[in-house]
Scaffold this active site. Structure first.
Site, PDB file in Angstrom:
ATOM      1  N   LYS A  73       0.940  -1.037  -0.009  1.00 55.76           N
ATOM      2  CA  LYS A  73       0.468  -0.062  -0.090  1.00 55.76           C
ATOM      3  C   LYS A  73       0.797   1.178   0.136  1.00 55.76           C
ATOM      4  CE  LYS A  73      -0.627   2.309   2.896  1.00 55.76           C
ATOM      5  NZ  LYS A  73      -1.403   3.976   2.517  1.00 55.76           N
ATOM      6  N   GLY A  94       4.279   3.249  10.909  1.00 56.50           N
ATOM      7  CA  GLY A  94       3.389   4.346  11.270  1.00 56.50           C
ATOM      8  C   GLY A  94       3.533   4.963  12.742  1.00 56.50           C
ATOM      9  N   SER A  95       1.554   5.395  12.777  1.00 54.43           N
ATOM     10  CA  SER A  95       1.362   6.375  13.956  1.00 54.43           C
ATOM     11  C   SER A  95       0.607   4.777  14.963  1.00 54.43           C
ATOM     12  CB  SER A  95       0.263   7.082  13.604  1.00 54.43           C
ATOM     13  OG  SER A  95      -1.256   6.813  13.417  1.00 54.43           O
ATOM     14  N   GLY A 108      -2.905   4.336  13.693  1.00 52.95           N
ATOM     15  CA  GLY A 108      -2.853   3.572  12.069  1.00 52.95           C
ATOM     16  C   GLY A 108      -2.466   2.580  12.646  1.00 52.95           C
ATOM     17  N   GLY A 109      -1.930   1.915  12.909  1.00 50.50           N
ATOM     18  CA  GLY A 109      -1.201   0.736  13.815  1.00 50.50           C
ATOM     19  C   GLY A 109      -2.502  -0.435  14.181  1.00 50.50           C
ATOM     20  N   GLU A 119       4.825  -1.659  13.508  1.00 53.29           N
ATOM     21  CA  GLU A 119       6.146  -1.146  14.768  1.00 53.29           C
ATOM     22  C   GLU A 119       5.537   0.515  14.809  1.00 53.29           C
ATOM     23  OE1 GLU A 119       7.706   1.875  15.043  1.00 53.29           O
ATOM     24  OE2 GLU A 119       9.790   1.549  13.486  1.00 53.29           O
ATOM     25  N   CYS A 176      11.379   6.723  14.365  1.00 59.08           N
ATOM     26  CA  CYS A 176      10.918   5.933  15.573  1.00 59.08           C
ATOM     27  C   CYS A 176      11.667   6.106  16.600  1.00 59.08           C
ATOM     28  CB  CYS A 176      10.126   5.118  15.588  1.00 59.08           C
ATOM     29  SG  CYS A 176      11.986   4.257  14.257  1.00 59.08           S
ATOM     30  N   GLU A 215       3.590  11.168  22.327  1.00 63.57           N
ATOM     31  CA  GLU A 215       5.347  10.998  21.126  1.00 63.57           C
ATOM     32  C   GLU A 215       4.356  11.792  20.209  1.00 63.57           C
ATOM     33  OE1 GLU A 215       5.564   8.001  18.250  1.00 63.57           O
ATOM     34  OE2 GLU A 215       7.854   9.226  17.574  1.00 63.57           O
TER      35      GLU A 215
END
Lengths: 527, 527
Positions: free
Chosen positions: B183, B240-241, B244-245, B264, B301, B392
């Protein structure tokens, strides 16, 4: 002695008035023991103790954990005849099976002790510094596996010892360095308590922290749900039904912090009978498979529930022989009236499906809770059209699916759900010319067997007991064999870490003498 | 050349009228390219092709897959300046970073090729038969790792090359034998398409099946959801965030067949500054950490978002020095106005929390989309009381937490969420006398660093880039380094399997010359 109490680490506790008994299916009446279900308070106390125990137990040397595992095996043995007697009463299984399973349980514990004593399982991986590397210097990094935290273990109804209180899940989690809280299986709560007392004794004798092990009585799903949702539980091991396993899996996925749930949920274990197998020894296979279907009242997750063959005289002969052999065998007692009723219901449902025919069934006298074997047959297209026929019937039941040709056989395999095992019977010559059959089967299973029966799961490093969904929730792990430890560990890297403070597994001089991957090379050499 | 089309295996396709562009944050205006979002039909076509490709690709030898990975690296290199130019335009990152990341991406692909060429990664495990064993004979069982099937890869905004189209997730999945459907990340769809064209060329040149790789454009979450829910997708890799994850993780857990989702999701990467570190080289650490906080506009990250110290003159001095160094540095461009706005919002939210104080902030001229660094400080108790301060903030931002003493320091660490990294600065002598600090930190992180900075993630076998939740969804796996391959494989056992038909990794004569575990012994010997 069976007290009916919960084991919260070294303490026993019975704060709940909700009680239950176990049941003797052979006598068809309850046993004498009364068990107090764990209350929410007791569940929390067990998990809190486990979390505190983890702070020390998780850092113990492999040697110390191995002592504990070996002591558990010895204490189980020391339970002597009482354990065997309670096991037989609560399960309806014969004494020989009880003793065999006890041997397997002790063997498993000792196998994990051996794994720990050898030590290489931590996958020590070392990449040394390259201070002059261009464009950037490389730092020293060293990685090994560490335990993830307290684990909840759900025992299986069909293995009161080997897959329950001190079974493979518990042994692997304790070996990893994870405290264990067992949700005792309600069908064999007495067997469970005796084993729990053995583990607790072993923990005391070998200086383990309080809370390294707890055993919680549970008559239905509440205790298990509380355990699965507790924030300090970091993983779940489950062996049982698809419904039970998936309920826990979905529950855990709703946690704020998701945790791994390894659920082994059974399988119908397809057996492919190639024409050459029937030519060479069709009647022998018929006898062997009749035995495998009826073994232990069919109450094995590797029971052969599906036999796939190619239509013709040879298969007709095999089916006739299988039927004769099936009718010769005597039914045995199932684990519990509920399991017997579930079996009868499943057998009835599948037998009543259109276009199925009975191959054979037990025709003798009926005994309460004894699982009477039955084998059906159906044409492949009808099997493909009817998802009900793909269901597992837990008990001595199997279906022979008759395929038009090898292509249809492959189509049937491709339409099966994920399975623990798949078996191919035939000659080497024929299997060599059937790669499409082999490939289709490998794609669906965790273990593939040539000319054998799927029942009998060896406990060894090469065993994979786990397979694509829905046989398990995660095909990347096994629940049997020493690799089962992998479910409960995570890698941790130490970067530029002072030599003196490194865990022994990662020290330059390799004091544990383990196999390590050093700068890409597998070696036991010192740095 | 950028066409804006989707890559469905070897075909390009643009059936959807929903289009979008990428954005040049330095020029603060859209780029020239127009991308066609993948339609549901195109998503399905890509997955169906991947499933068919898996039947052959999943069985290719490691040598053949290694050729493919090396060819991808070469084709990426052959994209030359166009790739660098598009990367720079779409990311706002400097050319040097683009070239460095390209090198890293090619290095990763080649590292997996080396892993495959060496071959031992399949963990071949052999237990030979013992026909005379009592009470039961032992059968021959051999186990190795096999790929699980098509994998959906979600690229990261902050690594347009190394964690995106041909990044670590793609490289590890292809190495495992799993076809990949990417994606594409909407912020660097052009960079993604160029890399996709390189992968497609490499696939053709090395004889890979059509569908081994696809690249789907996606302007929001729909394509990713369709991929995650597609029954033939067998795993997801995401960087990603947290939002999202976790959305993908929860979505996947609702599938009929659950699949592993390795996400992650970032980390605030606590850095413990022991008093001895400040005595010995406090001003050096201040300069180094100011650089680490501001590096790449803090869009890593592993960016150090939290510094933990013990109150006193030494820490006051460190904070003052850190502030001076922070103010000296020039801000750089962030990836996109949305990311810049997210940073500004997060910075403002945390800065406005009661009982926080500003240590330093960039005071110079403002440039659109340039992330202006800021450092706060807060007392440990106030930090513990306010969960907002644990969030974060993705950008050049950090908080110095001032603890009363070592006990409070340990308490703060114990109350942190799971992290990718943790760092300790100090002398060896002091760290030796602070086991409680080390233990608390190891418990919360995937990688622990002594006297260094967390930014800079080495690609090597010993790297663990992954940690307890919420830094990832499964702390048992890494997304960086060659062990990342483990996410996409499952063990399969072959029982009593004919020697000639065994995979090469399991044959008696060890034709691949790999390290194997044979009857409990690590060896390359033939049987």
């Amino acid at each position: 002695m069976i007290t009916g109490k919960n084991y919260i680490g070294v303490d026993t506790s019975a704060k709940n008035n909700r009680t239950y008994t176990t049941f003797n299916p052979k006598l068809n009446k309850p046993t004498e023991w009364v068990f107090h279900e764990a209350s929410q308070e007791e569940v929390n106390a067990a998990v809190e103790k486990a979390a505190i125990a983890f702070e020390t137990y998780g850092k113990f040397s492999d040697a110390k954990k191995a002592e504990f595992l070996k002591a558990i095996a010895s204490e189980i043995e020391a339970l002597g005849d009482e354990l065997i007697s309670v096991y037989v009463q609560e399960s309806g299984l014969p004494e020989g099976r009880a003793k065999g399973e006890r041997g397997r349980t002790m063997g498993q514990l000792r196998a994990f002790a051996t794994l720990l004593e050898e030590g290489s399982w931590v996958e020590a991986t070392i990449d040394t510094a390259q201070p002059t590397r261009e464009p950037l210097p490389k730092v020293d990094i060293r990685k090994m596996l560490l335990p993830i935290g307290p684990i909840a273990v759900f025992g299986a109804s069909n293995f009161p010892l080997a897959f329950s209180t001190a079974g493979g899940d518990t042994a692997s989690a304790l070996a990893a360095g994870c405290p264990v809280i067992v949700k005792s299986h309600p069908l064999h709560a007495g067997t469970g308590e005796l084993v729990a007392s053995a583990i607790t004794k072993a923990a005391k004798k070998t200086g383990m922290p309080d809370g390294v092990f707890s055993n919680l009585n549970s008559r239905d799903s509440e205790v298990g749900q509380l355990l699965t949702m507790h924030p300090k539980v970091k993983g779940v091991g489950f062996t049982g039904s698809t419904n039970g396993g998936m309920a826990l899996y979905r529950l855990a996925s709703q946690r704020k912090e998701p945790i791994p749930v390894f659920a082994e949920m059974g399988s119908i274990n397809p057996v492919v009978v190639l024409p050459s197998a029937l030519e060479q020894k069709g009647s022998e296979w018929a006898a062997q498979y009749a035995g495998s279907i009826v073994l232990g009242a069919g109450q094995f997750c590797t029971n052969p529930g599906l036999i796939l063959g190619i239509k013709g005289q040879a298969l007709d002969g095999f089916i006739a022989n299988l039927g004769k052999e099936i009718e010769k065998l005597e039914p045995t007692c199932m684990l519990h009236p509920n399991i017997y009723e579930g079996y009868e219901k499943g057998k009835k449902e599948l037998s009543s499906q259109p276009k199925t025919a009975e191959v054979a069934a037990y025709k003798g006298e009926t005994t309460p809770n004894f699982g009477e074997q039955k084998v059906l047959t159906v044409a492949a297209q009808d099997f493909l059209d009817n998802p009900v026929l793909h269901k597992e019937v837990f008990g001595p039941f199997s279906i022979v699916v008759q395929c038009q040709d090898k292509d249809e056989l492959v189509t049937v395999i491709q339409h099966l759900e994920g399975q623990l095992t798949g078996t191919i019977l035939g000659t080497e010559t024929e299997i060599k010319t059937s790669p499409e059959v082999v490939n289709a089967l490998v794609d669906r299973v965790g273990r593939i067997i040539f000319n054998g029966v799927p029942t009998g799961v060896e406990v060894c490093p090469s065993m994979m007991h786990g397979g694509p969904f829905p046989s398990t929730t995660d095909s990347r792990f096994t629940s049997v064999g020493t690799s089962a430890i992998r479910r409960w560990v995570r890698p941790v890297s130490f970067q530029s870490w002072p030599e003196e403070l490194l865990p022994d597994a990662l020290k330059n001089n390799n004091p544990l003498d383990i196999m390590r991957l050093v700068n890409g090379e597998h070696t036991k050499k010192q740095l």
